[in-house]
Design an enzyme around this catalytic site. Structure first.
Site, PDB file in Angstrom:
ATOM      1  N   ASP A 101      -9.272  -3.737  -6.535  1.00 49.90           N
ATOM      2  CA  ASP A 101      -8.755  -2.828  -5.507  1.00 49.90           C
ATOM      3  C   ASP A 101      -9.416  -1.459  -5.654  1.00 49.90           C
ATOM      4  O   ASP A 101      -9.227  -0.771  -6.651  1.00 49.90           O
ATOM      5  CB  ASP A 101      -7.227  -2.700  -5.683  1.00 49.90           C
ATOM      6  CG  ASP A 101      -6.549  -2.031  -4.507  1.00 49.90           C
ATOM      7  OD1 ASP A 101      -7.226  -1.234  -3.837  1.00 49.90           O
ATOM      8  OD2 ASP A 101      -5.363  -2.317  -4.268  1.00 49.90           O
ATOM      9  N   CYS A 109       0.849  -1.193   0.000  1.00 45.76           N
ATOM     10  CA  CYS A 109       0.000   0.000   0.000  1.00 45.76           C
ATOM     11  C   CYS A 109       0.889   1.249   0.000  1.00 45.76           C
ATOM     12  O   CYS A 109       1.784   1.362  -0.830  1.00 45.76           O
ATOM     13  CB  CYS A 109      -0.946  -0.075   1.202  1.00 45.76           C
ATOM     14  SG  CYS A 109      -2.181   1.206   1.243  1.00 45.76           S
ATOM     15  N   HIS A 158      -7.980  -4.986  -2.349  1.00 42.26           N
ATOM     16  CA  HIS A 158      -6.779  -4.426  -1.739  1.00 42.26           C
ATOM     17  C   HIS A 158      -6.314  -5.240  -0.512  1.00 42.26           C
ATOM     18  O   HIS A 158      -5.120  -5.461  -0.329  1.00 42.26           O
ATOM     19  CB  HIS A 158      -7.082  -2.986  -1.316  1.00 42.26           C
ATOM     20  CG  HIS A 158      -5.888  -2.221  -0.851  1.00 42.26           C
ATOM     21  ND1 HIS A 158      -4.927  -1.751  -1.703  1.00 42.26           N
ATOM     22  CD2 HIS A 158      -5.497  -1.846   0.394  1.00 42.26           C
ATOM     23  CE1 HIS A 158      -3.990  -1.104  -1.013  1.00 42.26           C
ATOM     24  NE2 HIS A 158      -4.319  -1.153   0.265  1.00 42.26           N
TER      25      HIS A 158
END
Lengths: 97, 357
Positions: B302, B151, B331
């Site tokens: 995502d 991330c 995600h």
């Protein structure tokens, strides 16, 4: 416990959720909505700034702390967190035993 | 496409035919869920080998004889807890890497406090992250490390690699976006945010505010989670992962104010990184200078880091040896979902072994 729900509940909820999420997505992308929310957030932040400034002027509010006090508070807070971690670990051990 | 009236009418029907008891049961179980979550997360044994303020550098104990010597440093996001990569003993990316004989370190940024308000993104990357890499170099006796960023940590690892290429043997960018002008909802929101006013008023961005923002992306999703919890409350294995996930998603950490200011302005609003105009400590960050073997992993569903915005990293870097994987998950699911076991972790382990042996 699950017997009391209609058999189609899962499917119905998922279908509804997909459509509701799509509706919400369109809404939260719309420039008008974003502008209105943005203005509201700006007003809230402005009010907060004024309240804090007024309280500080009257010596009631949270005056900015000197660096030494901040460091001491930080250290104290780290010690508390470390104790909380130890308690968590002890609880986990008790739970596992 | 349903209109508002139709959605409300159907919701009232669902509520009346059982969703009310499902939701009330879910709300009443919150404390139990979170308490169980606390006993499950971050269980892989590790030693703390470095601390700096709230930051901790963890070195995991090996579980098999080492297959390679180059250590892997996992770099999580600044605003979510690191243990997403070590969620439960049965859903742990870290454990999977250890089982393949990799030497694994984890950077735990810790919870930002008011004294972190002035820490800049530059300091996080060139100060805190750099010192962790140096500790690992010293401890392992290796000249370089592999970086695995997830991330926002993926972006940070990528930036680090452009600044200190000599430190990085291989780089894995797991769902770290480098293009921020995309169709994702965060991009729409962040581009209209008065970030100066927010940081000047609040200092650090509070965890509660981040939590609400994450939930606002798709607030109705929690209803489906509540129903899953109801239906599978006797499925012990499901409940373990569910509880750990609930704990993780409900517990973000505050975003340090100055780091947030630069993150939003330079990346989301001006999109400098993908244009080669982003600077850290005055130094240009040119992704085109990355020649390290690199693996980019994006997820097609995502909503936080749209896959195209992650995949563009693969196109921008100059590495001759580079791979791109696009998974069919979301995600978070890409890291801890059931599919991660079968797909992502084995491929990741093999990739590290192939590139560092």
């Amino acid at each position: 416990m699950t017997e009391s729900l209609p058999p189609s509940m899962h499917q119905d909820l998922e279908a509804w959720e997909r459509e509701a999420a799509a509706y919400w997505d369109r809404l939260t992308r719309s420039p008008e909505v974003l502008d209105r929310v943005g203005q509201q957030i700006a007003r809230t932040l402005e009010s907060q700034q004024r309240i804090v400034a007024s309280l500080q002027k009257m010596a009631w509010g949270p005056a900015p702390l000197p660096a030494r006090e901040l460091t001491l508070l930080e250290r104290l807070s780290q010690q508390i967190e470390s104790l909380a971690d130890r308690i968590d670990r002890l609880e986990t051990r008790l739970h596992n035993e | 496409m349903s209109d508002e009236g139709d959605l409300i009418r159907r919701w009232v029907e669902l509520w009346g035919s059982g969703m009310r008891q499902v939701w009330e049961h879910y709300l009443a179980s919150q404390e139990t869920i979170l308490a169980q979550g606390r006993t499950l997360v971050a269980q892989t044994p590790a030693a703390v080998v470095h601390t700096e303020g709230r930051l901790r550098l963890l070195h995991y104990h090996p579980v098999t004889p080492p297959a390679v010597r180059v250590p892997v440093l996992c770099v999580p996001s600044l605003i979510n807890h690191y243990y997403i990569m070590d969620l439960t003993p049965e859903r742990s990316l870290v454990r999977s890497l250890l089982e393949r004989g990799l030497d694994v370190y984890m950077l735990d940024w810790g919870k930002a406090t008011p004294t972190d308000h002035h820490r800049t993104l530059d300091e996080y990357i060139t100060g805190l992250l750099r010192r962790c890499v140096q500790v690992i170099q010293h401890e392992s006796g290796q000249r370089d490390v592999s970086l695995l960023g997830y991330c926002m940590g993926g972006m940070m690892a990528a930036v680090y690699t452009t600044l200190y290429p000599q430190d990085v043997r291989t780089l894995v960018n797991l769902a770290g976006p480098v293009n921020y002008h995309d169709d994702g909802i965060y991009s729409h929101w962040a581009r209209r945010l008065d970030v100066d006013r927010l940081v000047d008023t609040l200092g650090n961005i509070p965890a509660d505010l981040l939590n609400v923002t994450f939930r606002l992306v798709r607030p109705t999703n929690e209803l489906v989670q509540a129903l899953n919890y109801w239906e599978r409350q006797h499925d012990e294995s499901f409940i373990r992962v569910f509880s750990a996930m609930q704990l993780w998603t409900s517990d973000p950490t505050p975003f340090p104010g100055e780091a947030f200011r630069k993150y939003i302005k330079d990346l989301y609003q001006d999109n400098l990184l993908s244009q080669g105009r982003f600077r850290i400590n005055g130094q240009p960050v040119d992704l085109g200078r990355v020649t390290t073997p690199a693996l980019t992993i994006a997820a097609r569903k995502d909503h936080i880091a749209p896959w195209q915005s992650v995949a563009v990293f693969h196109d921008l870097i100059a590495s001759a040896d580079k791979d791109l994987i696009v998974l069919e998950s979301g995600h978070i699911g890409m890291v801890i979902g059931a599919g991660a076991h079968a797909e992502l972790w084995p491929r990741l382990g093999v990739w590290f072994l192939d590139h560092t042996s």
